[in-house]
Design an enzyme around this catalytic site. Structure first.
Site, PDB file in Angstrom:
ATOM      1  N   GLU A  80     -10.596  -4.271  14.097  1.00  0.00           N
ATOM      2  CA  GLU A  80     -10.646  -2.711  13.772  1.00  0.00           C
ATOM      3  C   GLU A  80     -10.130  -1.652  12.899  1.00  0.00           C
ATOM      4  O   GLU A  80      -8.893  -2.560  13.524  1.00  0.00           O
ATOM      5  CB  GLU A  80     -10.218  -2.303  15.488  1.00  0.00           C
ATOM      6  N   LEU A  81     -10.349  -1.677  11.651  1.00  0.00           N
ATOM      7  CA  LEU A  81      -9.641  -1.081  10.633  1.00  0.00           C
ATOM      8  C   LEU A  81      -8.863   0.115  11.106  1.00  0.00           C
ATOM      9  O   LEU A  81      -9.254   0.716  11.768  1.00  0.00           O
ATOM     10  CB  LEU A  81     -10.193  -1.575   9.433  1.00  0.00           C
ATOM     11  N   GLY A  82      -9.382   0.687   9.384  1.00  0.00           N
ATOM     12  CA  GLY A  82      -8.398   2.288   9.073  1.00  0.00           C
ATOM     13  C   GLY A  82      -9.658   3.338   9.488  1.00  0.00           C
ATOM     14  O   GLY A  82     -11.046   2.477   9.333  1.00  0.00           O
ATOM     15  N   CYS A  90      -5.785   5.442  14.589  1.00  0.00           N
ATOM     16  CA  CYS A  90      -7.757   5.323  13.579  1.00  0.00           C
ATOM     17  C   CYS A  90      -8.737   6.204  13.645  1.00  0.00           C
ATOM     18  O   CYS A  90      -8.972   6.450  12.053  1.00  0.00           O
ATOM     19  CB  CYS A  90      -7.803   3.877  13.652  1.00  0.00           C
ATOM     20  N   SER A 138      -4.423  -2.430   9.553  1.00  0.00           N
ATOM     21  CA  SER A 138      -4.777  -1.438   8.268  1.00  0.00           C
ATOM     22  C   SER A 138      -6.048  -2.371   7.742  1.00  0.00           C
ATOM     23  O   SER A 138      -6.079  -3.433   7.863  1.00  0.00           O
ATOM     24  CB  SER A 138      -3.894  -1.481   7.290  1.00  0.00           C
ATOM     25  N   VAL A 172      -4.725   8.758   5.384  1.00  0.00           N
ATOM     26  CA  VAL A 172      -2.949   9.567   5.373  1.00  0.00           C
ATOM     27  C   VAL A 172      -2.213   8.774   6.342  1.00  0.00           C
ATOM     28  O   VAL A 172      -1.147   8.570   6.562  1.00  0.00           O
ATOM     29  CB  VAL A 172      -3.103  10.987   5.718  1.00  0.00           C
ATOM     30  N   PHE A 173      -3.254   8.517   7.806  1.00  0.00           N
ATOM     31  CA  PHE A 173      -2.007   8.109   8.666  1.00  0.00           C
ATOM     32  C   PHE A 173      -1.009   9.268   9.415  1.00  0.00           C
ATOM     33  O   PHE A 173       0.016   8.361   9.384  1.00  0.00           O
ATOM     34  CB  PHE A 173      -1.902   6.300   8.762  1.00  0.00           C
ATOM     35  N   GLY A 195       6.700 -11.132  12.528  1.00  0.00           N
ATOM     36  CA  GLY A 195       6.402 -11.025  10.980  1.00  0.00           C
ATOM     37  C   GLY A 195       4.651 -11.179  10.615  1.00  0.00           C
ATOM     38  O   GLY A 195       4.179 -12.189  11.624  1.00  0.00           O
TER      39      GLY A 195
END
Length: 485
Positions: free
Chosen positions: A251-253, A285, A230, A380-381, A209
């Site tokens: 490398e994000l949303g 993504c 995210s 939204v994913f 985690g």
């Protein structure tokens, strides 16, 4: 012979499967809620031990010949091909992947390994000019230990995409897969490289985690962090890495727009739009998050898009031939539904979907969406296609640009040059003319701008070499330089 046996149950990988100091956690099939195994849950002590062991093992691995490193990567690619069906089965069970998506991901993983093998023999630098009578070089050297933090949606590819090139270029890797997909995104990678002959200690796989992630970013022996996830989490990773003067690749949303111009065929456009929004339940993504459609063909496009959404089968991909499986967990499902509900409250019309059964969310089409609707402005994913209409190219460019994200852009048109001219006006790391927004190849640079990340940091020879090596300046001359002191 199977790739995976029971060794991974309750363990983390440090060259061999060992009990995790942080205990273990259930691996759950989202389609049924059934426990299908247990994975080790790494704590801070596990990360510290692995970082130290990886740093020690990396020196010999970096000194190995490029032929040796390339051979390991080629064998890994062959093993991924050989065990494709087994790996795809895990992606179906653990990630909720439809069979087609799972098979494609397993295939793409092999291409990532093969392309990474080719990195090992690339030129290591260049000869520079110098004002002195000497040889001056800029050479690329391994960074050392690379920390990879990967998400749940395409767990195998998004873990391997950084792990394979980093290994090929002489680095050691500590991989932290998402604990929800720690088998297909972690145990598979560990076993493939072990069977391929990677020396012990060069790769560590530590599901865990936030505590494990924070320790990985902070550990001084880890010189590069490659994070996919995210935007909110990426900001925290970047802030922590900055405190430690550590390079970080993010490398994000995304909230990627698909612009449908007035000369596009509505039927073919709707097919592309449905794929872009509904593939893997929209948990990508690059998912098409905004359908920006010319008003002259909007009604025809929405009618066809909604019909496709209604016809797509949704269910347990392990039992049935379906187009969409479950979303990953209840938290994600509830977030999707809240965005849909709030958007309807803001005036959007549901033309298809908008309902769920357990974790199975129906593909959803929203019409009459406004720019301030949550499903249009936020990532939204999930399997949701918000549609907004435009009248002029200026308006289309303004709507597409009105986002903090800038990952992928699709433009559908009968005139590709017109599409490219429009693309020049919209910030985006990726542009596809006459295709939807979801696409990725191991040979191509991948990345976004703005809130979508720090640019092209994955894929392609140049991007991977820049991402996972350091530049070192070296000079040599025949005699010791004379100085006036």
């Amino acid at each position: 012979m199977a790739l995976l046996n029971d060794e991974w149950n309750g363990a983390v990988f440090t060259g061999a499967w060992t009990p995790a100091r942080g205990g273990d956690a259930a691996v759950t099939a989202p389609a049924t809620g059934a426990e299908i195994g247990r994975i080790g849950s790494a704590g801070a002590e596990d990360v510290a031990a692995s970082s130290g062991a990886a740093a020690a093992a990396q020196r010999a691995w970096a000194a190995a010949s490029f032929e040796e490193r390339a051979a390991v990567l080629r064998r890994a690619g062959a093993l991924l091909e050989e065990h494709r069906d087994e790996i795809a089965g895990w992606l179906v069970r653990e990630a909720g992947s439809a069979r087609g998506k799972a098979g494609f991901e397993a295939h793409l993983a092999a291409t990532e390994a093969y392309e990474s093998a080719a990195l090992a023999s690339q030129p290591a630098g260049e000869v520079l000019r110098s004002g002195k009578p000497r040889l001056s070089l800029a050479r690329r050297v391994p960074a050392g230990v690379v920390g990879v933090i990967a998400p749940f949606n395409f767990p195998l590819i998004l873990g391997l995409r950084s792990t394979a090139p980093a290994l090929a270029l002489g680095n050691a890797v500590v991989l932290k897969p998402d604990p929800r997909t720690a088998v297909s995104g972690g145990a598979v990678i560990a076993e493939v490289f072990r069977a391929a002959g990677l020396p012990d200690g060069v790769l560590h796989v530590l599901p865990g985690g936030a505590e494990a992630g924070e320790r990985l970013v902070a550990d001084p022996r880890v010189r590069i962090i490659s994070f996919t996830g995210s935007t909110a989490a990426g900001r925290r990773v970047a802030e922590a890495a900055g405190r430690h003067l550590k390079r970080v690749h993010l490398e994000l949303g995304g909230n990627s727009p698909l612009i449908v111009l007035d000369d596009a065929d509505p039927d073919r456009a709707a097919s592309a739009g449905a794929w872009g929004s509904f593939l893997h339940q929209g948990q990508i993504c690059m998912t098409t998050g905004r359908h920006i459609v010319h008003e002259s063909i909007a009604d025809a496009y929405i009618e066809r898009l909604a019909a496709r959404a209604e016809a797509l089968p949704v269910g347990d991909p392990e039992r049935d031939e379906v187009a969409l499986g479950p979303v990953i967990d209840t938290g994600q499902r509830d977030r999707i539904h809240a965005l849909v509900t709030a958007s309807v409250g803001a005036g959007a019309e549901v033309r298809a979907g908008g309902t769920f059964d357990g974790l199975f969310y129906r593909p959803t089409v929203l019409d009459r969406v406004t720019p301030d609707a949550p499903a249009f402005g936020d990532e939204v994913f999930g399997p949701v296609a918000p549609v907004i209409r435009f009248a002029t190219l200026d308006e289309a460019a303004a709507i597409a640009s009105a986002s903090d994200y800038g990952l992928s852009l699709g433009i559908l048109t009968g005139n590709p040059m017109r599409g490219l001219e429009l693309a020049d006006r919209i910030p985006s790391g990726i542009v596809h003319i006459n295709d939807q927004t979801v696409d990725d190849e191991a040979v191509a640079p991948f990345g976004g701008v703005g809130a979508s990340g720090t640019g092209a940091r994955f894929g392609g020879t140049r991007a991977n070499i820049e991402a996972f090596t350091e530049t070192q300046w070296v000079t040599m001359q025949s005699e010791i330089e004379r100085y006036p002191f």
